[in-house]
Enzyme design. Structure first.
Site, mmCIF file in Angstrom:
data_model
loop_
_atom_site.group_PDB
_atom_site.id
_atom_site.type_symbol
_atom_site.label_atom_id
_atom_site.label_comp_id
_atom_site.label_asym_id
_atom_site.label_seq_id
_atom_site.Cartn_x
_atom_site.Cartn_y
_atom_site.Cartn_z
ATOM 1 N N CYS A 92 41.011 44.195 31.982
ATOM 2 C CA CYS A 92 42.425 43.925 32.258
ATOM 3 C C CYS A 92 42.717 44.028 33.748
ATOM 4 O O CYS A 92 43.551 43.293 34.272
ATOM 5 C CB CYS A 92 43.321 44.866 31.450
ATOM 6 S SG CYS A 92 43.015 46.613 31.758
ATOM 7 N N ASP A 151 45.684 51.448 33.415
ATOM 8 C CA ASP A 151 44.338 50.944 33.657
ATOM 9 C C ASP A 151 43.546 51.710 34.712
ATOM 10 O O ASP A 151 42.490 51.266 35.119
ATOM 11 C CB ASP A 151 44.389 49.459 34.020
ATOM 12 C CG ASP A 151 45.003 49.214 35.395
ATOM 13 O OD1 ASP A 151 45.625 50.140 35.941
ATOM 14 O OD2 ASP A 151 44.846 48.093 35.906
ATOM 15 N N ASN A 152 44.042 52.865 35.153
ATOM 16 C CA ASN A 152 43.239 53.631 36.110
ATOM 17 C C ASN A 152 43.563 55.109 36.006
ATOM 18 O O ASN A 152 44.639 55.510 35.564
ATOM 19 C CB ASN A 152 43.422 53.096 37.540
ATOM 20 C CG ASN A 152 44.820 53.297 38.062
ATOM 21 O OD1 ASN A 152 45.201 54.419 38.390
ATOM 22 N ND2 ASN A 152 45.591 52.213 38.138
#
Length: 129
Positions: free
Chosen positions: A79, A23-24
């Site tokens: 998320c 997610d990053n």
């Protein structure tokens, strides 16, 4: 990172490839560097809202994830907000979303219910709210 004690050379030696759904950008870049170092194929994937992205990385054959720089993210992935808010910006966005849901959308829908005779019928159609 602190996980290098867990994900050691022995761990990567047992892999045939890696599939990411991180997610990053920092985590994606880290895994990309590890896969290039261990010469492991990488299936990099991600989403941002309704947009999706996938990239196949074959070390020393195709461009790696870290070779190109994506434009900075303008929004925080949902998320991250719901599962792992780890920066003050995440907390602020979460609070704004909560406020909007409680004090904006609710009253707006209440006003529409009062003023629009067919409001409930409209809600039965897909994508009404």
């Amino acid at each position: 990172p602190e996980t290098e004690k867990i994900y050691t050379d022995a761990f990567f030696a047992d892999l045939d490839g890696v599939a990411n759904a991180l997610d990053n950008v920092d985590a994606r870049s880290y895994m990309d560097r590890r896969c290039v170092y261990y010469k492991l194929p990488l299936l990099e994937s991600g989403t941002l809202g309704t947009k999706g992205n996938i990239q196949v990385v074959l070390p020393h054959i195709t461009e790696s994830y870290s070779s190109s720089q994506a434009p900075p993210e303008k929004t925080i992935p949902m998320c991250t907000l719901k599962n792992f808010p780890n920066a003050i910006e995440h907390t602020i966005q979460w609070a704004r979303d909560q406020f909007e849901g409680l004090f904006t959308k609710g009253p707006e829908n209440t006003q529409k219910f009062i003023s629009e005779p067919k409001f409930l019928e409209k809600q039965k159609s897909p994508g009404a709210l």
